[in-house]
Scaffold this active site. Structure first.
Site, PDB file in Angstrom:
ATOM      1  N   CYS A 139       1.013  -1.370   0.022  1.00  0.00           N
ATOM      2  CA  CYS A 139      -0.013  -0.197  -0.128  1.00  0.00           C
ATOM      3  C   CYS A 139       0.791   1.271  -0.016  1.00  0.00           C
ATOM      4  CB  CYS A 139      -1.111   0.064   1.254  1.00  0.00           C
ATOM      5  SG  CYS A 139      -0.196   0.002   2.797  1.00  0.00           S
ATOM      6  N   HIS A 160      19.133  -0.165   0.012  1.00  0.00           N
ATOM      7  CA  HIS A 160      17.681   0.344   0.226  1.00  0.00           C
ATOM      8  C   HIS A 160      16.963  -0.789   0.516  1.00  0.00           C
ATOM      9  CE1 HIS A 160      14.227   2.284  -1.240  1.00  0.00           C
ATOM     10  NE2 HIS A 160      13.766   1.179  -1.740  1.00  0.00           N
ATOM     11  N   ILE A 174      -6.607  -6.217   7.643  1.00  0.00           N
ATOM     12  CA  ILE A 174      -7.994  -6.311   8.332  1.00  0.00           C
ATOM     13  C   ILE A 174      -7.916  -7.021   9.427  1.00  0.00           C
ATOM     14  CG2 ILE A 174     -10.552  -7.107   8.079  1.00  0.00           C
ATOM     15  CD1 ILE A 174      -9.960  -4.476   6.888  1.00  0.00           C
ATOM     16  N   PRO A 209       6.646  -4.344  11.646  1.00  0.00           N
ATOM     17  CA  PRO A 209       7.004  -5.689  11.177  1.00  0.00           C
ATOM     18  C   PRO A 209       6.533  -6.264  10.015  1.00  0.00           C
ATOM     19  CG  PRO A 209       5.246  -5.801  12.831  1.00  0.00           C
ATOM     20  CD  PRO A 209       5.568  -4.357  12.581  1.00  0.00           C
ATOM     21  N   ARG A 261       4.074   1.434  -1.408  1.00  0.00           N
ATOM     22  CA  ARG A 261       5.217   1.294  -2.252  1.00  0.00           C
ATOM     23  C   ARG A 261       5.346   0.578  -3.413  1.00  0.00           C
ATOM     24  NH1 ARG A 261       9.888   1.567  -0.031  1.00  0.00           N
ATOM     25  NH2 ARG A 261       8.958   1.741   2.094  1.00  0.00           N
ATOM     26  N   GLU A 274      -4.579  -9.316   5.630  1.00  0.00           N
ATOM     27  CA  GLU A 274      -3.711  -9.421   6.792  1.00  0.00           C
ATOM     28  C   GLU A 274      -4.003  -7.921   7.388  1.00  0.00           C
ATOM     29  OE1 GLU A 274       1.174  -9.248   8.087  1.00  0.00           O
ATOM     30  OE2 GLU A 274       0.454  -9.276   5.690  1.00  0.00           O
TER      31      GLU A 274
END
Length: 362
Positions: free
Chosen positions: A50, A99, A194, A115, A52, A192
């Site tokens: 959500c 990165h 939700i 996490p 990247r 996940e």
């Protein structure tokens, strides 16, 4: 050949642009096949969350092929075109390695140290591996990434008191006009995010929990685990008016909640206010819903202010984690260079052994 990273995230691009280059499910597999088919691209992996969308690739050019490809994929990004280039960041070699290490450790997340991103990186690796777009160089990079992220979380407090976007959204609901102990919360989706939101809501002693999902069985499984009531998505309009708080995070590429639906729900509620939390990219709730009186709509970008306290508390741990990452980047680059130096010797040895075997056979 070099390792390249090309992408955009919550720091460089608004959600309205990120949602247009988001990939999920079969679209990810198809995108990996298209990337791998590009000239001069030898390996590829795709990380899309959500916050990247990033391409990790091994190429023998400067990575410009990747940027041109992303500007035209997926097919519904018409209109993004050249304008996309101004939002992209590019990293090569050790910068690309650093990165990915920072992303997996949670140092580049909207919620510092969260996490969930490590699991998403692992999913990206597994998808690329099963799709056949992962070669030895990227595979080794991802393996080292998992080891580095685990080391950083074990030896620093970057992961102490884990905070996710879902928990931040629930905290925002607690601090709003809605007392969760007296509220009905409607969850849209069953993934996940939700699941995490449901856990936090139960811990906050929410009065009533509704779970709506396109696949009813998934909603029933989640609702049964958290004492909620499952609904098919087709009955969303019937129950929307009952919700004081709506939290949505589906994988739909189109909004699942539109302005007329919310207006109808408000009429049923006699204009008692509603808090809408849209954690999906692409967005689940149409943008024009924000203009309705008595509706308070927040997207993932709006959570930036709500999580600033979390950033401050983890800065010291982040500095320690950065030091660990610097060491691991140096080790990875050294091992890569060593592998490149020994490759000609391995080829020469293999050639000699083949010649020997042929002579012995004769």
């Amino acid at each position: 050949m070099s390792i390249h990273v090309l992408g955009l995230n919550h720091q460089t691009a608004p959600v309205s642009l990120r949602e247009r280059v988001a990939f999920s499910g079969d679209a990810t597999v198809a995108a990996l096949a298209a990337l791998r088919a590009l000239p001069r691209v030898h390996e590829a992996a795709l990380l899309s969350t959500c916050n990247r969308t990033e391409i990790y690739a091994v190429t023998d050019d400067d990575g410009s092929t990747l940027a041109d490809w992303l500007a035209t994929h997926p097919a519904d990004t018409a209109g993004v075109g050249e304008g996309l280039h101004g939002y992209l960041y590019r990293h090569t070699g050790s910068d690309a390695v650093r990165h990915l290490f920072r992303v997996a450790t949670g140092l580049d997340s909207l919620v510092l140290g969260e996490p969930q991103i490590l699991g998403q990186v692992k999913d990206a690796w597994a998808t690329a591996r099963s799709a056949g777009s992962l070669g030895s160089q990227l595979d080794r990079l991802f393996q080292q990434t998992f080891s580095t992220a685990k080391r950083a979380r074990t030896h620093t407090r970057i992961g102490a008191n884990p905070v996710s976007v879902a928990s931040t959204a629930v905290r925002l609901a607690q601090e709003s006009f809605a007392r969760l102990e007296d509220s009905t919360v409607l969850l849209i989706g069953a993934g996940e995010t939700i699941e995490l939101a449901a856990r936090h809501l139960v811990q906050a002693r929410v009065r009533r929990l509704l779970v709506a999902n396109r696949t009813l069985s998934h909603a029933q499984e989640l609702a049964s685990r958290h004492g909620g009531v499952a609904l098919p998505l087709t009955e969303l309009d019937k129950h929307l008016g009952e919700a004081d708080v709506v939290l949505s995070a589906t994988a739909s590429r189109e909004p699942v909640l539109h302005r007329p639906q919310v207006q109808q729900a408000l009429a049923q509620r006699r204009h008692r206010p509603m808090l809408l939390l849209d954690l999906a990219v692409p967005r689940d709730i149409a943008a024009d819903v924000a203009g309705i009186d008595d509706v308070f709509l927040y997207t993932v970008d709006d959570l930036q202010r709500a999580i600033e306290d979390n950033r401050r508390s983890r800065r010291e741990a982040a500095i320690e984690a950065e030091a660990i990452i610097d060491i691991q980047v140096a080790r990875f680059m050294e091992s890569t260079a060593a592998s490149a130096r020994t490759a000609p010797l391995k080829r020469l040895r293999a050639h000699g052994e083949a010649a020997r075997d042929e002579a012995l056979a004769r």
